[in-house]
Design a protein around this motif. Structure first.
Motif, PDB file in Angstrom:
ATOM      1  N   PRO A 121      75.751 -18.794   1.482  1.00 29.99           N
ATOM      2  CA  PRO A 121      76.342 -17.671   0.746  1.00 29.99           C
ATOM      3  C   PRO A 121      75.282 -16.649   0.370  1.00 29.99           C
ATOM      4  N   SER A 122      75.670 -15.396   0.341  1.00 32.25           N
ATOM      5  CA  SER A 122      74.684 -14.329   0.125  1.00 32.25           C
ATOM      6  C   SER A 122      73.994 -14.436  -1.225  1.00 32.25           C
ATOM      7  N   HIS A 123      74.652 -15.078  -2.222  1.00 32.37           N
ATOM      8  CA  HIS A 123      74.024 -15.170  -3.541  1.00 32.37           C
ATOM      9  C   HIS A 123      72.911 -16.207  -3.592  1.00 32.37           C
ATOM     10  N   TRP A 124      72.631 -16.864  -2.476  1.00 36.74           N
ATOM     11  CA  TRP A 124      71.480 -17.764  -2.404  1.00 36.74           C
ATOM     12  C   TRP A 124      70.170 -16.993  -2.222  1.00 36.74           C
ATOM     13  N   PHE A 125      70.244 -15.682  -2.014  1.00 31.15           N
ATOM     14  CA  PHE A 125      69.048 -14.887  -1.712  1.00 31.15           C
ATOM     15  C   PHE A 125      69.044 -13.593  -2.519  1.00 31.15           C
ATOM     16  N   THR A 126      67.838 -13.016  -2.641  1.00 28.90           N
ATOM     17  CA  THR A 126      67.690 -11.642  -3.095  1.00 28.90           C
ATOM     18  C   THR A 126      66.744 -10.929  -2.137  1.00 28.90           C
ATOM     19  N   ARG A 127      66.690  -9.617  -2.276  1.00 28.44           N
ATOM     20  CA  ARG A 127      65.786  -8.815  -1.449  1.00 28.44           C
ATOM     21  C   ARG A 127      64.335  -9.129  -1.797  1.00 28.44           C
ATOM     22  N   SER A 128      63.468  -9.139  -0.787  1.00 33.62           N
ATOM     23  CA  SER A 128      62.031  -9.322  -1.007  1.00 33.62           C
ATOM     24  C   SER A 128      61.405  -8.012  -1.463  1.00 33.62           C
ATOM     25  N   PRO A 129      60.310  -8.056  -2.217  1.00 37.04           N
ATOM     26  CA  PRO A 129      59.630  -6.818  -2.602  1.00 37.04           C
ATOM     27  C   PRO A 129      59.127  -6.066  -1.373  1.00 37.04           C
ATOM     28  N   GLY A 130      59.168  -4.764  -1.431  1.00 37.96           N
ATOM     29  CA  GLY A 130      58.671  -3.950  -0.329  1.00 37.96           C
ATOM     30  C   GLY A 130      57.189  -4.191  -0.081  1.00 37.96           C
ATOM     31  N   GLY A 131      56.813  -4.329   1.186  1.00 33.67           N
ATOM     32  CA  GLY A 131      55.418  -4.516   1.546  1.00 33.67           C
ATOM     33  C   GLY A 131      54.921  -5.940   1.465  1.00 33.67           C
ATOM     34  N   PHE A 132      55.782  -6.873   1.083  1.00 34.22           N
ATOM     35  CA  PHE A 132      55.381  -8.280   1.016  1.00 34.22           C
ATOM     36  C   PHE A 132      55.551  -8.940   2.383  1.00 34.22           C
ATOM     37  N   THR A 133      54.596  -9.783   2.751  1.00 37.04           N
ATOM     38  CA  THR A 133      54.793 -10.649   3.907  1.00 37.04           C
ATOM     39  C   THR A 133      55.806 -11.731   3.527  1.00 37.04           C
ATOM     40  N   HIS A 134      56.321 -12.435   4.529  1.00 40.57           N
ATOM     41  CA  HIS A 134      57.252 -13.527   4.222  1.00 40.57           C
ATOM     42  C   HIS A 134      56.561 -14.619   3.416  1.00 40.57           C
ATOM     43  N   GLU A 135      55.289 -14.882   3.719  1.00 44.84           N
ATOM     44  CA  GLU A 135      54.550 -15.896   2.956  1.00 44.84           C
ATOM     45  C   GLU A 135      54.432 -15.466   1.495  1.00 44.84           C
ATOM     46  N   GLN A 136      54.107 -14.212   1.264  1.00 43.60           N
ATOM     47  CA  GLN A 136      53.994 -13.722  -0.108  1.00 43.60           C
ATOM     48  C   GLN A 136      55.331 -13.801  -0.837  1.00 43.60           C
ATOM     49  N   ALA A 137      56.397 -13.397  -0.162  1.00 41.61           N
ATOM     50  CA  ALA A 137      57.720 -13.428  -0.788  1.00 41.61           C
ATOM     51  C   ALA A 137      58.142 -14.851  -1.129  1.00 41.61           C
ATOM     52  N   SER A 138      57.765 -15.807  -0.288  1.00 38.71           N
ATOM     53  CA  SER A 138      58.196 -17.196  -0.523  1.00 38.71           C
ATOM     54  C   SER A 138      57.597 -17.781  -1.794  1.00 38.71           C
ATOM     55  N   THR A 139      56.498 -17.224  -2.273  1.00 42.52           N
ATOM     56  CA  THR A 139      55.871 -17.756  -3.488  1.00 42.52           C
ATOM     57  C   THR A 139      56.605 -17.354  -4.762  1.00 42.52           C
ATOM     58  N   LEU A 140      57.581 -16.466  -4.642  1.00 44.88           N
ATOM     59  CA  LEU A 140      58.235 -15.909  -5.823  1.00 44.88           C
ATOM     60  C   LEU A 140      59.393 -16.762  -6.325  1.00 44.88           C
TER      61      LEU A 140
END
Length: 335
Positions: A121-140
Motif C-alpha cells: 500500500p502506498s502509505h508504507w512509503f514517503t518521498r525521499s529527500p531531494g538529492g539523497f542517494t537510496h543508501e542515504q534515504a534508507s537511513t531515515l
C-alpha cells in the motif's frame, strides 16, 4: 527476485539468500517499488540474531529505499520514477501513537525490505529527500526519524538549547547533526577517543570519554556551568539513565530511545522527581512525522553519515561489522 530469509534458530549463520517469485503489478492503492538500499539498526540485529523472536522464513530489515516502478488505481501521491523510503510503522499515519509493539513493523512482525521488489500500500512509503542517494534515504526510516521525533516533535528543540547525545550510533549522530543545524550546543559521549574526534569534526561542542570519566553526568554539569542540558538522547537505558538524570537540567527532557545496557534496571526516581524532568519513551514515529522530517532535512541540508556499504547477499558480514562496534555512522546494504 533475490531476497534474504531468516532460518530458525535465528543467527547470522542462518541468514539465507533465496529466489522468490516477482510480486507482480500493484492493485488499487498500492505501489510497486524496486528496492535499492536498506540500512542496519540495533532492532534489525536483535531480530536476525534471535534476541527478538520472529517467524521462520521472515524477510528482515525495517529500512528500505528505492524507485516507484508502477502505481495502482487511486494513488495520487506518487508517480513512476519517484524515489521513496519505507515507514517503520506503516499503519500509524498521524496523531498520537496507537502501537505498542512490533507486530506491524517490517522485518519483525511482517516481512521487511531485504528483497529486490515489493508491492505494498502506498502509505508504507514517503518521498525521499531531494538529492539523497537510496543508501542515504534508507537511513531515515528508523534512525533519522527517531532523532527527529526525540528532538523536534517531543522535545521542541529550539536555537540556544543544549543537547547531550550518548554514543556514536545512528540515532545519536543524526541528533548531533540536527541539533547543530538548528542552533543548539551539543555534548557527545563515547568510549573511543578516535570516535570523539569524528563527532567533534561533525560539530560537537564538547566531548566526554565515558570510560575515562564514569561520572560523566557531573562532567556535563560542569560544562554547562551547573545548569545541565535541555535534552538527553538516552540510548543506553537502565545502565546510563542515572547519569543522564544528573546531566539534565531541572525540568529537562530525556528521550528514552534504546536499551543497549539492558531492558530492566533501577531508576533513581527521587532524583528524577527532584529535578522535575520529563522522561519520555519513544519508538521511531508516524508517517506524518516522516514527511515533516524530509522537509526539515531539505531545509537544513543535512546528509546522513554512512560508515560502509555491503551487497545484499553480504548481509551477515554487514551485521558482523555492526556487532564489532567498529563502525561510525550507518551501515547500509545496496541492491
Amino acid at each position: 527476485m533475490k531476497a534474504i530469509k531468516i532460518n530458525l534458530p535465528a543467527s547470522l549463520l542462518n541468514l539465507e539468500v533465496v529466489d522468490l517469485p516477482d510480486p507482480g503489478q500493484p492493485g488499487s492503492g498500492e505501489l510497486r517499488v524496486r528496492l535499492r538500499a536498506s540500512s542496519l539498526n540495533f532492532h534489525d540485529y536483535a531480530v536476525v540474531t534471535g534476541k527478538m523472536p520472529t517467524d521462520q522464513g521472515r524477510i528482515p530489515m525495517a529500512d528500505g529505499a528505492g524507485v516507484v516502478e508502477a502505481v495502482g488505481d487511486g494513488v495520487h501521491e506518487f508517480k513512476v520514477g519517484d524515489h521513496v523510503f519505507s515507514c517503520f510503522f506503516p499503519h500509524w499515519n498521524e496523531g498520537e501513537p496507537a502501537i505498542g509493539d512490533f507486530s506491524t513493523t517490517p522485518g519483525d512482525g511482517v516481512d521487511g525490505f531485504a528483497q529486490e521488489v515489493v508491492v505494498k500500500p502506498s502509505h508504507w512509503f514517503t518521498r525521499s529527500p531531494g538529492g539523497f542517494t537510496h543508501e542515504q534515504a534508507s537511513t531515515l526510516t528508523t534512525a533519522g526519524l527517531t532523532a527527529w521525533r526525540a528532538l523536534v516533535v517531543n522535545g521542541g528543540l529550539k536555537a540556544g538549547d543544549t543537547v547531550l547525545v550518548l554514543g556514536t550510533g545512528g540515532v545519536s549522530i543524526f541528533a548531533l547533526q540536527m541539533a547543530k543545524a538548528m542552533g543548539a550546543t551539543v555534548i557527545a559521549t563515547s568510549s573511543s577517543d578516535e570516535k570523539l574526534k569524528k563527532v567533534k569534526a561533525l560539530g560537537a561542542d564538547h566531548t566526554i570519554n565515558y570510560r575515562k570519566q564514569p561520572e560523566w553526568g557531573r562532567e556535563v554539569l560542569a560544562l554547562t556551568s551547573g545548569r545541565g542540558v535541555d535534552h538527553v538522547i538516552e540510548v543506553g537505558g537502565a545502565g546510563t539513565l542515572p547519569q543522564s538524570i544528573i546531566a539534565g537540567r531541572i525540568g529537562g527532557h530525556i528521550a528514552l530511545i534504546g536499551v543497549l545496557t539492558g531492558g530492566v534496571g533501577e531508576v533513581p526516581t527521587a532524583a528524577l522527581m527532584a529535578k522535575q524532568q520529563r522522561l519520555q519513551g519513544l519508538i521511531v514515529g508516524s508517517r506524518q512525522h516522516q514527511k515533516d522530517l524530509v522537509r526539515g532535512l531539505e531545509a537544513m541540508g543535512i546528509k546522513p553519515v554512512i560508515d560502509s556499504i555491503f551487497a545484499l547477499e553480504d548481509i551477515a558480514k554487514a551485521f558482523a561489522h555492526e556487532e564489532s562496534g567498529a563502525h561510525f555512522g550507518k551501515i547500509c546494504l545496496s541492491f
